[in-house]
Write a protein that holds these residues in place. Structure first.
Motif, PDB file in Angstrom:
ATOM      1  N   LEU A  58     -21.470  32.661 -35.278  1.00 27.89           N
ATOM      2  CA  LEU A  58     -20.609  32.828 -34.109  1.00 27.89           C
ATOM      3  C   LEU A  58     -19.236  32.205 -34.359  1.00 27.89           C
ATOM      4  O   LEU A  58     -19.136  31.077 -34.833  1.00 27.89           O
ATOM      5  CB  LEU A  58     -21.277  32.160 -32.909  1.00 27.89           C
ATOM      6  N   LEU A  59     -18.174  32.941 -34.050  1.00 30.04           N
ATOM      7  CA  LEU A  59     -16.817  32.435 -34.217  1.00 30.04           C
ATOM      8  C   LEU A  59     -16.370  31.768 -32.932  1.00 30.04           C
ATOM      9  O   LEU A  59     -16.165  32.437 -31.925  1.00 30.04           O
ATOM     10  CB  LEU A  59     -15.858  33.566 -34.591  1.00 30.04           C
ATOM     11  N   VAL A  60     -16.221  30.450 -32.973  1.00 28.61           N
ATOM     12  CA  VAL A  60     -15.796  29.690 -31.800  1.00 28.61           C
ATOM     13  C   VAL A  60     -14.378  29.187 -32.056  1.00 28.61           C
ATOM     14  O   VAL A  60     -14.153  28.387 -32.962  1.00 28.61           O
ATOM     15  CB  VAL A  60     -16.736  28.497 -31.528  1.00 28.61           C
ATOM     16  N   PRO A  61     -13.386  29.659 -31.295  1.00 26.74           N
ATOM     17  CA  PRO A  61     -12.004  29.242 -31.548  1.00 26.74           C
ATOM     18  C   PRO A  61     -11.797  27.757 -31.254  1.00 26.74           C
ATOM     19  O   PRO A  61     -12.524  27.167 -30.447  1.00 26.74           O
ATOM     20  CB  PRO A  61     -11.193  30.108 -30.578  1.00 26.74           C
ATOM     21  N   LYS A  62     -10.802  27.180 -31.886  1.00 23.30           N
ATOM     22  CA  LYS A  62     -10.479  25.783 -31.648  1.00 23.30           C
ATOM     23  C   LYS A  62      -9.720  25.627 -30.336  1.00 23.30           C
ATOM     24  O   LYS A  62      -8.863  26.461 -29.999  1.00 23.30           O
ATOM     25  CB  LYS A  62      -9.631  25.235 -32.799  1.00 23.30           C
ATOM     26  N   ALA A  63     -10.012  24.563 -29.619  1.00 19.23           N
ATOM     27  CA  ALA A  63      -9.326  24.317 -28.344  1.00 19.23           C
ATOM     28  C   ALA A  63      -7.823  24.171 -28.540  1.00 19.23           C
ATOM     29  O   ALA A  63      -7.029  24.539 -27.658  1.00 19.23           O
ATOM     30  CB  ALA A  63      -9.904  23.078 -27.667  1.00 19.23           C
ATOM     31  N   THR A  64      -7.410  23.673 -29.702  1.00 18.48           N
ATOM     32  CA  THR A  64      -5.981  23.467 -29.977  1.00 18.48           C
ATOM     33  C   THR A  64      -5.222  24.774 -30.151  1.00 18.48           C
ATOM     34  O   THR A  64      -3.985  24.765 -30.181  1.00 18.48           O
ATOM     35  CB  THR A  64      -5.791  22.596 -31.229  1.00 18.48           C
ATOM     36  N   TRP A  65      -5.916  25.895 -30.268  1.00 18.70           N
ATOM     37  CA  TRP A  65      -5.246  27.179 -30.395  1.00 18.70           C
ATOM     38  C   TRP A  65      -4.780  27.713 -29.035  1.00 18.70           C
ATOM     39  O   TRP A  65      -4.033  28.688 -28.981  1.00 18.70           O
ATOM     40  CB  TRP A  65      -6.169  28.207 -31.046  1.00 18.70           C
ATOM     41  N   PHE A  66      -5.221  27.088 -27.964  1.00 19.41           N
ATOM     42  CA  PHE A  66      -4.880  27.563 -26.623  1.00 19.41           C
ATOM     43  C   PHE A  66      -3.618  26.865 -26.126  1.00 19.41           C
ATOM     44  O   PHE A  66      -3.165  25.875 -26.693  1.00 19.41           O
ATOM     45  CB  PHE A  66      -6.057  27.341 -25.683  1.00 19.41           C
ATOM     46  N   THR A  67      -3.056  27.392 -25.051  1.00 20.14           N
ATOM     47  CA  THR A  67      -1.788  26.879 -24.555  1.00 20.14           C
ATOM     48  C   THR A  67      -1.902  25.460 -24.015  1.00 20.14           C
ATOM     49  O   THR A  67      -0.901  24.742 -23.950  1.00 20.14           O
ATOM     50  CB  THR A  67      -1.233  27.796 -23.451  1.00 20.14           C
ATOM     51  N   SER A  68      -3.101  25.059 -23.607  1.00 25.12           N
ATOM     52  CA  SER A  68      -3.334  23.704 -23.102  1.00 25.12           C
ATOM     53  C   SER A  68      -4.828  23.424 -23.124  1.00 25.12           C
ATOM     54  O   SER A  68      -5.642  24.349 -23.243  1.00 25.12           O
ATOM     55  CB  SER A  68      -2.812  23.567 -21.659  1.00 25.12           C
ATOM     56  N   GLN A  69      -5.189  22.160 -22.990  1.00 19.70           N
ATOM     57  CA  GLN A  69      -6.603  21.807 -22.892  1.00 19.70           C
ATOM     58  C   GLN A  69      -7.222  22.427 -21.646  1.00 19.70           C
ATOM     59  O   GLN A  69      -8.377  22.870 -21.654  1.00 19.70           O
ATOM     60  CB  GLN A  69      -6.769  20.285 -22.850  1.00 19.70           C
ATOM     61  N   GLN A  70      -6.446  22.486 -20.580  1.00 19.51           N
ATOM     62  CA  GLN A  70      -6.918  23.091 -19.335  1.00 19.51           C
ATOM     63  C   GLN A  70      -7.253  24.565 -19.554  1.00 19.51           C
ATOM     64  O   GLN A  70      -8.278  25.064 -19.064  1.00 19.51           O
ATOM     65  CB  GLN A  70      -5.843  22.935 -18.258  1.00 19.51           C
ATOM     66  N   ALA A  71      -6.406  25.257 -20.287  1.00 22.72           N
ATOM     67  CA  ALA A  71      -6.668  26.664 -20.587  1.00 22.72           C
ATOM     68  C   ALA A  71      -7.890  26.818 -21.482  1.00 22.72           C
ATOM     69  O   ALA A  71      -8.707  27.728 -21.282  1.00 22.72           O
ATOM     70  CB  ALA A  71      -5.446  27.290 -21.256  1.00 22.72           C
TER      71      ALA A  71
END
Length: 255
Positions: A58-71
């Protein structure tokens, strides 16, 4: 990890009141409400253990790739993108895509919403995510262990750029781009649609009449199970990756 705190007013009630905030995270009352109102089409009728066993990690993206931690934590965040990736892999298997096309589809699914700025209407977030991938694809494909051709990465970017645009709204330039990445765009839209069971109103749940590919009926049940089990695990304190792994394992064991 302890379970997460719950909001004073759950998402499903805010949706009824038309007061949904810009940033939305799943809460226990809303997840319970969705489970209790699960439509008949989303009740799984076939075993999928063999299908899931044949899929890659399963490919789980990194949280740091999103615009914010909230996103990253929200309803268009890490878990949504990873679930869409798994559903896209199942669709790729169903439609017998070649391995490079299937990998490009999974790549597009895993990051398709990474540039969303909020969880309401956010026009252009597909275009922004495609532009982001054009600058970061070596790091992203490396993190996922993918070896894709330049043509496959370009097709993934096109699918991402079009996933949030309704077919009738395509501009002439978008139509031309679509023709160069038609299978990936169609299947990404379908996989994204299937994860709409996480949303707080039934009228927002999957409407496959808007798609250009046929979705096998059994995938609705898989999509609902995957969402319910991964969101519950996360609410119980599991990390994004552990919640998704847990959900996949449960679905594999269900009759």
């Amino acid at each position: 990890m302890p379970s997460r705190s719950q909001p004073a007013v759950p998402l499903w009630e805010l949706a009824q009141l038309r007061r949904l905030p810009a940033h939305q995270a799943m809460d226990q009352p809303t997840l319970t409400w969705i489970a209790e109102h699960r439509p008949e089409q989303a009740v799984r009728t076939v075993a999928v253990a063999d299908l899931l066993a044949d899929l890659p990690v399963l490919l789980v993206p990194k949280a740091t790739w999103f615009t914010s931690q909230q996103a990253a934590d929200g309803i268009h965040g890490v878990r949504h993108n990873a679930r869409v990736c798994l559903l896209a892999a199942l669709l790729a298997q169903h439609y017998r895509l070649e391995s490079d096309q299937a990998a490009a589809l999974c790549l597009s699914a895993a990051v398709h919403d990474c540039r969303r700025r909020d969880d309401r209407a956010d026009p252009g977030h597909g275009r922004r995510a495609a532009a982001w991938l054009s600058h970061h694809h070596p790091a992203v494909t490396g993190a996922f262990g993918l070896d894709l051709s330049a043509e496959s990465v370009a097709a993934a970017r096109t699918a991402i750029s079009l996933h949030d645009v309704a077919y009738p709204a395509f501009s002439p330039a978008q139509h031309r781009a679509y023709r160069r990445a038609e299978p990936l765009t169609d299947l990404l839209k379908a996989a994204d649609c299937l994860d709409r069971y996480r949303l707080a109103l039934p009228r927002w749940w999957p409407d496959t009449s808007r798609l250009r590919v046929s979705v096998p009926g059994w995938l609705h049940g898989v999509a609902a199970d995957l969402m319910l089990h991964s969101e519950q695990a996360h609410l119980d304190g599991a990390s994004h990756h552990d919640a998704l792994t847990h959900a996949r394992q449960i679905i594999s064991r269900l009759p």
